[in-house]
Design a protein around this motif. Structure first.
Motif, PDB file in Angstrom:
ATOM      1  N   SER A  28     112.235 -30.687 -29.075  1.00 16.11           N
ATOM      2  CA  SER A  28     113.764 -31.141 -29.596  1.00 16.11           C
ATOM      3  C   SER A  28     113.538 -31.795 -30.921  1.00 16.11           C
ATOM      4  O   SER A  28     112.555 -31.865 -31.390  1.00 16.11           O
ATOM      5  N   ASP A  29     114.661 -31.822 -31.722  1.00 14.21           N
ATOM      6  CA  ASP A  29     114.636 -32.429 -32.962  1.00 14.21           C
ATOM      7  C   ASP A  29     113.966 -33.704 -33.025  1.00 14.21           C
ATOM      8  O   ASP A  29     113.079 -33.846 -34.125  1.00 14.21           O
ATOM      9  N   VAL A  30     114.021 -34.582 -32.084  1.00 12.27           N
ATOM     10  CA  VAL A  30     113.239 -35.803 -32.212  1.00 12.27           C
ATOM     11  C   VAL A  30     111.607 -35.621 -31.912  1.00 12.27           C
ATOM     12  O   VAL A  30     110.830 -36.186 -32.814  1.00 12.27           O
ATOM     13  N   GLU A  31     111.060 -34.893 -31.086  1.00 21.48           N
ATOM     14  CA  GLU A  31     110.065 -34.398 -30.697  1.00 21.48           C
ATOM     15  C   GLU A  31     109.126 -34.023 -31.887  1.00 21.48           C
ATOM     16  O   GLU A  31     108.302 -34.206 -32.223  1.00 21.48           O
ATOM     17  N   PHE A  32     110.041 -32.985 -32.545  1.00 22.64           N
ATOM     18  CA  PHE A  32     109.628 -31.972 -33.662  1.00 22.64           C
ATOM     19  C   PHE A  32     109.356 -33.269 -34.727  1.00 22.64           C
ATOM     20  O   PHE A  32     108.071 -32.928 -35.274  1.00 22.64           O
ATOM     21  N   GLY A  33     110.112 -34.334 -35.193  1.00 24.45           N
ATOM     22  CA  GLY A  33     110.017 -35.175 -36.111  1.00 24.45           C
ATOM     23  C   GLY A  33     108.875 -35.847 -35.984  1.00 24.45           C
ATOM     24  O   GLY A  33     107.735 -36.145 -36.729  1.00 24.45           O
ATOM     25  N   CYS A 136     106.721 -25.932 -39.224  1.00 27.18           N
ATOM     26  CA  CYS A 136     108.119 -25.453 -38.611  1.00 27.18           C
ATOM     27  C   CYS A 136     107.895 -24.643 -37.341  1.00 27.18           C
ATOM     28  O   CYS A 136     106.829 -24.173 -37.022  1.00 27.18           O
ATOM     29  N   TYR A 156     113.938 -19.270 -38.558  1.00 26.32           N
ATOM     30  CA  TYR A 156     113.305 -20.755 -38.279  1.00 26.32           C
ATOM     31  C   TYR A 156     114.418 -21.531 -37.382  1.00 26.32           C
ATOM     32  O   TYR A 156     115.602 -20.971 -37.500  1.00 26.32           O
ATOM     33  N   ARG A 158     113.242 -24.622 -35.879  1.00 28.01           N
ATOM     34  CA  ARG A 158     113.075 -26.111 -36.147  1.00 28.01           C
ATOM     35  C   ARG A 158     112.570 -26.228 -37.501  1.00 28.01           C
ATOM     36  O   ARG A 158     111.335 -25.752 -37.729  1.00 28.01           O
ATOM     37  N   GLN A 160     112.679 -28.960 -41.075  1.00 22.20           N
ATOM     38  CA  GLN A 160     113.481 -30.155 -41.860  1.00 22.20           C
ATOM     39  C   GLN A 160     114.400 -29.759 -42.852  1.00 22.20           C
ATOM     40  O   GLN A 160     113.893 -28.903 -43.643  1.00 22.20           O
ATOM     41  N   GLU A 161     115.400 -30.405 -42.991  1.00 19.01           N
ATOM     42  CA  GLU A 161     116.480 -29.859 -44.065  1.00 19.01           C
ATOM     43  C   GLU A 161     115.503 -30.062 -45.427  1.00 19.01           C
ATOM     44  O   GLU A 161     115.690 -29.336 -46.637  1.00 19.01           O
ATOM     45  N   ARG A 164     113.873 -26.929 -45.928  1.00 17.43           N
ATOM     46  CA  ARG A 164     114.658 -25.852 -46.219  1.00 17.43           C
ATOM     47  C   ARG A 164     114.725 -25.951 -47.846  1.00 17.43           C
ATOM     48  O   ARG A 164     114.916 -24.869 -48.471  1.00 17.43           O
TER      49      ARG A 164
END
Length: 188
Positions: A28-33, A136, A156, A158, A160-161, A164
């Protein structure tokens, strides 16, 4: 802007591509971070700092602070060399590939074996300009045979902005390099 609106450039970047195992999933986004390795976080933060002070150093160089600007630029180059060395330790030669094209939404690379459409992969991209590395996840959107090898396209999923933005700057740098080369060829 949707991901499909970003352009890609033909350029060779060193990348690592790791197919996710059957028991692995795209985080998920949180896990990825939380999962992003420290070296990649540091690279991202250094890149942000470089961008925030680059214009100020250029202004300083044009004013009376030429010596100070030159000193600051030398310090920045030293830090970039150390960062490059640290990031090179993240490169795994057993899963190393080279891009044919890359952009802020996808990339393509050549592989000796076929990848399956829809397959999820963990990616590490190593950029020379700006000096950085990106961690990513992606999804294979296509795989075509090409001269006994396979051209693999990855979108892509996942990213991060900030990363990108780094990819956009890297693609623009490659485009400017190509335009300068064409201008030189025309003049000769």
């Amino acid at each position: 802007m949707s991901q499909d609106e970003y352009f890609s450039v033909h350029a060779h970047l060193k990348i690592n591509v790791e197919v996710l195992g059957e028991t692995e999933h795209v985080p998920s986004d949180v896990e990825f971070g939380r999962e992003i390795p420290l070296a990649f976080r540091i690279a991202s933060q250094c890149g942000d700092l470089d961008n925030s002070v680059e214009k100020e150093i250029q202004v300083l160089a044009h004013e009376d602070g030429h010596a100070l600007a030159k000193f600051l630029q030398a310090q920045n180059e030293k830090i970039n060399l150390l960062l490059g060395f640290m990031l090179s330790q993240q490169d795994d030669p057993t899963i190393r590939y080279q891009t044919e094209t890359f952009g802020a939404s996808s990339l393509t690379f050549i592989a000796k074996q076929a990848f399956q459409k829809g397959q999820h992969v963990r990616l590490k991209l190593f950029l020379e300009n700006p000096p950085s590395a990106i961690y990513c996840y992606g999804s294979v959107y296509g795989c075509k045979e090409k001269n006994g090898k396979y051209a693999v396209g990855v979108k892509y999923i996942r990213l991060q902005e900030d990363d990108r933005d780094v990819l956009i700057r890297a693609a623009l740098h490659q485009q400017q390099k190509l335009l300068r080369q064409r201008a030189l060829e025309r003049n000769n």
